[in-house]
Write a protein that holds these residues in place. Structure first.
Motif, mmCIF file in Angstrom:
data_model
loop_
_atom_site.group_PDB
_atom_site.id
_atom_site.type_symbol
_atom_site.label_atom_id
_atom_site.label_comp_id
_atom_site.label_asym_id
_atom_site.label_seq_id
_atom_site.Cartn_x
_atom_site.Cartn_y
_atom_site.Cartn_z
ATOM 1 N N PRO A 44 19.100 18.864 40.088
ATOM 2 C CA PRO A 44 19.800 19.655 40.721
ATOM 3 C C PRO A 44 20.136 19.203 42.359
ATOM 4 C CG PRO A 44 17.664 20.738 39.997
ATOM 5 C CD PRO A 44 17.635 19.375 39.663
ATOM 6 N N ARG A 45 21.381 19.658 42.727
ATOM 7 C CA ARG A 45 21.924 19.284 43.660
ATOM 8 C C ARG A 45 23.270 20.346 44.057
ATOM 9 N NH1 ARG A 45 21.995 14.570 46.878
ATOM 10 N NH2 ARG A 45 23.861 14.083 47.983
ATOM 11 N N TYR A 46 23.295 20.859 45.040
ATOM 12 C CA TYR A 46 24.147 22.224 45.141
ATOM 13 C C TYR A 46 25.268 21.816 46.166
ATOM 14 C CZ TYR A 46 20.525 24.644 42.618
ATOM 15 O OH TYR A 46 19.499 25.108 41.691
ATOM 16 N N TYR A 47 26.454 22.246 45.603
ATOM 17 C CA TYR A 47 27.766 22.222 46.732
ATOM 18 C C TYR A 47 28.104 23.569 46.313
ATOM 19 C CZ TYR A 47 26.908 17.307 45.668
ATOM 20 O OH TYR A 47 26.323 16.015 45.420
ATOM 21 N N SER A 48 28.874 24.008 47.599
ATOM 22 C CA SER A 48 29.666 24.869 47.640
ATOM 23 C C SER A 48 31.413 24.354 47.401
ATOM 24 C CB SER A 48 29.757 25.913 48.729
ATOM 25 O OG SER A 48 29.954 25.274 49.977
ATOM 26 N N PHE A 49 32.220 25.252 46.812
ATOM 27 C CA PHE A 49 33.598 24.723 46.743
ATOM 28 C C PHE A 49 34.699 25.544 46.774
ATOM 29 C CE2 PHE A 49 33.116 25.955 42.622
ATOM 30 C CZ PHE A 49 34.268 26.501 42.183
ATOM 31 N N THR A 50 35.790 25.170 47.266
ATOM 32 C CA THR A 50 36.711 26.268 47.400
ATOM 33 C C THR A 50 37.961 25.132 47.014
ATOM 34 O OG1 THR A 50 37.515 25.498 49.700
ATOM 35 C CG2 THR A 50 36.110 27.287 49.496
ATOM 36 N N ALA A 51 39.045 26.080 46.185
ATOM 37 C CA ALA A 51 40.084 25.137 45.716
ATOM 38 C C ALA A 51 41.288 25.961 45.646
ATOM 39 C CB ALA A 51 39.918 24.639 44.458
ATOM 40 N N PRO A 52 42.603 25.481 45.964
ATOM 41 C CA PRO A 52 43.676 26.270 45.611
ATOM 42 C C PRO A 52 43.767 27.378 44.341
ATOM 43 C CG PRO A 52 44.365 24.453 46.616
ATOM 44 C CD PRO A 52 42.951 24.456 46.097
ATOM 45 N N GLY A 53 44.260 28.532 44.320
ATOM 46 C CA GLY A 53 44.398 29.284 43.407
ATOM 47 C C GLY A 53 45.740 29.592 42.642
ATOM 48 N N ASP A 54 46.072 30.760 42.935
ATOM 49 C CA ASP A 54 47.559 31.510 42.536
ATOM 50 C C ASP A 54 47.916 32.602 43.364
ATOM 51 O OD1 ASP A 54 49.659 31.425 41.053
ATOM 52 O OD2 ASP A 54 48.823 32.090 39.182
ATOM 53 N N ILE A 55 49.223 32.770 43.236
ATOM 54 C CA ILE A 55 49.665 34.071 43.948
ATOM 55 C C ILE A 55 49.828 35.150 42.836
ATOM 56 C CG2 ILE A 55 50.416 32.866 46.252
ATOM 57 C CD1 ILE A 55 53.252 33.225 45.029
ATOM 58 N N VAL A 56 49.576 36.306 43.120
ATOM 59 C CA VAL A 56 49.711 37.173 41.901
ATOM 60 C C VAL A 56 50.535 38.534 42.474
ATOM 61 C CG1 VAL A 56 48.560 39.004 40.618
ATOM 62 C CG2 VAL A 56 47.298 36.842 41.399
ATOM 63 N N SER A 57 51.737 38.554 41.789
ATOM 64 C CA SER A 57 52.481 39.664 41.895
ATOM 65 C C SER A 57 51.799 41.087 42.073
ATOM 66 C CB SER A 57 53.676 39.795 41.141
ATOM 67 O OG SER A 57 54.513 41.097 41.266
ATOM 68 N N VAL A 58 52.022 42.009 43.084
ATOM 69 C CA VAL A 58 51.575 43.165 42.869
ATOM 70 C C VAL A 58 51.889 44.060 41.415
ATOM 71 C CG1 VAL A 58 50.979 43.678 45.030
ATOM 72 C CG2 VAL A 58 53.203 44.212 44.293
ATOM 73 N N ARG A 59 52.913 43.568 41.132
ATOM 74 C CA ARG A 59 53.309 44.212 39.691
ATOM 75 C C ARG A 59 52.564 43.943 38.534
ATOM 76 N NH1 ARG A 59 58.593 46.194 39.113
ATOM 77 N NH2 ARG A 59 60.021 46.297 40.687
ATOM 78 N N ASP A 60 51.788 42.828 38.589
ATOM 79 C CA ASP A 60 50.722 42.354 37.741
ATOM 80 C C ASP A 60 49.419 43.489 37.677
ATOM 81 O OD1 ASP A 60 52.315 40.510 37.053
ATOM 82 O OD2 ASP A 60 51.035 38.894 37.665
ATOM 83 N N ILE A 61 49.164 44.299 38.750
ATOM 84 C CA ILE A 61 48.299 45.235 38.800
ATOM 85 C C ILE A 61 48.800 46.637 38.783
ATOM 86 C CG2 ILE A 61 46.404 43.809 39.668
ATOM 87 C CD1 ILE A 61 47.273 44.928 42.726
ATOM 88 N N GLY A 62 49.857 46.777 38.310
ATOM 89 C CA GLY A 62 50.641 48.113 38.061
ATOM 90 C C GLY A 62 51.302 48.766 39.402
ATOM 91 N N VAL A 63 51.793 47.942 40.178
ATOM 92 C CA VAL A 63 52.461 48.434 41.635
ATOM 93 C C VAL A 63 53.821 47.849 41.481
ATOM 94 C CG1 VAL A 63 52.548 48.311 43.947
ATOM 95 C CG2 VAL A 63 50.210 48.401 42.714
ATOM 96 N N LYS A 64 54.700 48.987 41.763
ATOM 97 C CA LYS A 64 55.999 48.601 41.763
ATOM 98 C C LYS A 64 56.732 47.833 42.938
ATOM 99 C CE LYS A 64 57.073 51.813 38.072
ATOM 100 N NZ LYS A 64 57.771 53.300 37.593
ATOM 101 N N GLY A 65 56.199 46.972 43.505
ATOM 102 C CA GLY A 65 56.449 46.021 44.444
ATOM 103 C C GLY A 65 56.833 44.899 44.322
ATOM 104 N N SER A 66 57.293 44.279 45.470
ATOM 105 C CA SER A 66 57.881 42.744 45.262
ATOM 106 C C SER A 66 56.837 41.688 45.835
ATOM 107 C CB SER A 66 59.184 42.423 45.852
ATOM 108 O OG SER A 66 59.240 42.614 47.187
ATOM 109 N N VAL A 67 55.885 42.054 46.459
ATOM 110 C CA VAL A 67 54.871 41.220 47.304
ATOM 111 C C VAL A 67 54.001 40.591 46.595
ATOM 112 C CG1 VAL A 67 55.742 42.321 49.392
ATOM 113 C CG2 VAL A 67 53.681 42.938 48.246
ATOM 114 N N HIS A 68 53.149 39.710 47.026
ATOM 115 C CA HIS A 68 52.133 38.928 46.297
ATOM 116 C C HIS A 68 50.893 38.828 47.044
ATOM 117 C CE1 HIS A 68 55.784 37.363 44.531
ATOM 118 N NE2 HIS A 68 55.262 37.119 43.604
ATOM 119 N N PHE A 69 49.597 39.108 46.449
ATOM 120 C CA PHE A 69 48.556 38.563 47.064
ATOM 121 C C PHE A 69 47.793 37.399 46.830
ATOM 122 C CE2 PHE A 69 47.282 40.942 43.325
ATOM 123 C CZ PHE A 69 46.108 40.521 42.799
#
Length: 260
Positions: free
Chosen positions: A36-61
């Protein structure tokens, strides 16, 4: 004639040492990687269009990858999968704390989605009923179940505004607009975490504009504010995208309407 007993040859000590080493080596390697030896980590992920969650917009989270590695093997596997991951040594309690944080962030995410739905309804030219708002809220909570955290709020509010007014802030795909930040009950944009990795993610995905909370004057935590960290990261990494700090949803909408 009596038969003389055969004399057994003694195994040299060096052979025993070799055998013992071969026996212990896998055990030592296992202990090294799985102790056992613990590390927290962060890494780049992705941008998601709001259209992917059912919203008719053009921006991304934007979402990033975060978590806890419990030993060196898990850390090694994560590095193989996410070469840009950054690790911080933590103690064993971090695993439980991270699990508790995910539970809290689920409630916070639901709140920020509600604020986005209410904000868009208030700014819409077509009034909606409480039942319609509740139905949309529950639909969006279901659509965003795979994403954690409340940093979706601002961009969701923008996307819902686009939808209700029939707008396209991307100018028919000419621009990629991303961002992060909560949306509070008073329509202000709240601070979030992992700004550096979110910027790295947005840059890698070709974002032109990246909205962040304008929180330098009222950042509630220790350390650099989202606004400061975004500015430093953009300068340090020579990012191409434009960082746009905003304090309210209305301010973000006003900025977007000025894009040529």
């Amino acid at each position: 004639m009596p038969i003389r007993p055969l004399k057994r040859k003694r195994t040299p000590a060096s052979h025993w040492i070799v055998a013992l080493t071969l026996l212990l080596l896998p055990m030592a390697v296992g202990l090294f990687f799985y102790l056992p030896r613990y590390y927290s980590f962060t890494a780049p992920g992705d941008i998601v269009s709001v259209r992917d969650i059912g919203v008719k917009g053009s921006v991304h989270f934007v979402y990033v990858r975060e978590g806890i590695a419990r030993n060196r093997y898990e850390k090694y596997a994560l590095v193989r999968s996410f070469p840009d991951a950054e690790f911080t040594r933590v103690d064993a309690s971090a695993e439980d704390a991270y699990g508790d944080l995910l539970d809290v962030e689920q409630d916070m995410k639901n709140d920020t989605i509600k604020h986005a739905v209410d904000s868009a309804a208030e700014l819409s030219a077509k009034p909606s009923t409480p039942d319609q708002r509740e139905s949309r809220l529950q639909s969006l909570i279901g659509q965003t179940a795979q994403y954690y955290g409340d940093s979706i709020g601002l961009m969701l509010g923008i996307g819902l505004y686009e939808e209700s007014h029939g707008l396209d802030f991307s100018r028919d795909g000419q621009y990629t607009i991303a961002g992060t930040g909560t949306l509070e009950a008073d329509r202000t944009v709240g601070s979030v975490g992992a700004i550096r990795d979110k910027l790295r993610t947005a840059e890698a995905e070709g974002a032109d504009f990246f909205f962040v909370p304008k929180d330098e004057a009222n950042f509630p935590y220790i350390g650099p504010s989202n606004e400061e960290e975004a500015r430093r990261t953009a300068e340090e990494l020579h990012l191409r995208l434009h960082v746009v700090p905003v304090s309210t949803l209305q301010e973000a909408l006003a900025c977007l309407k000025t894009i040529p």
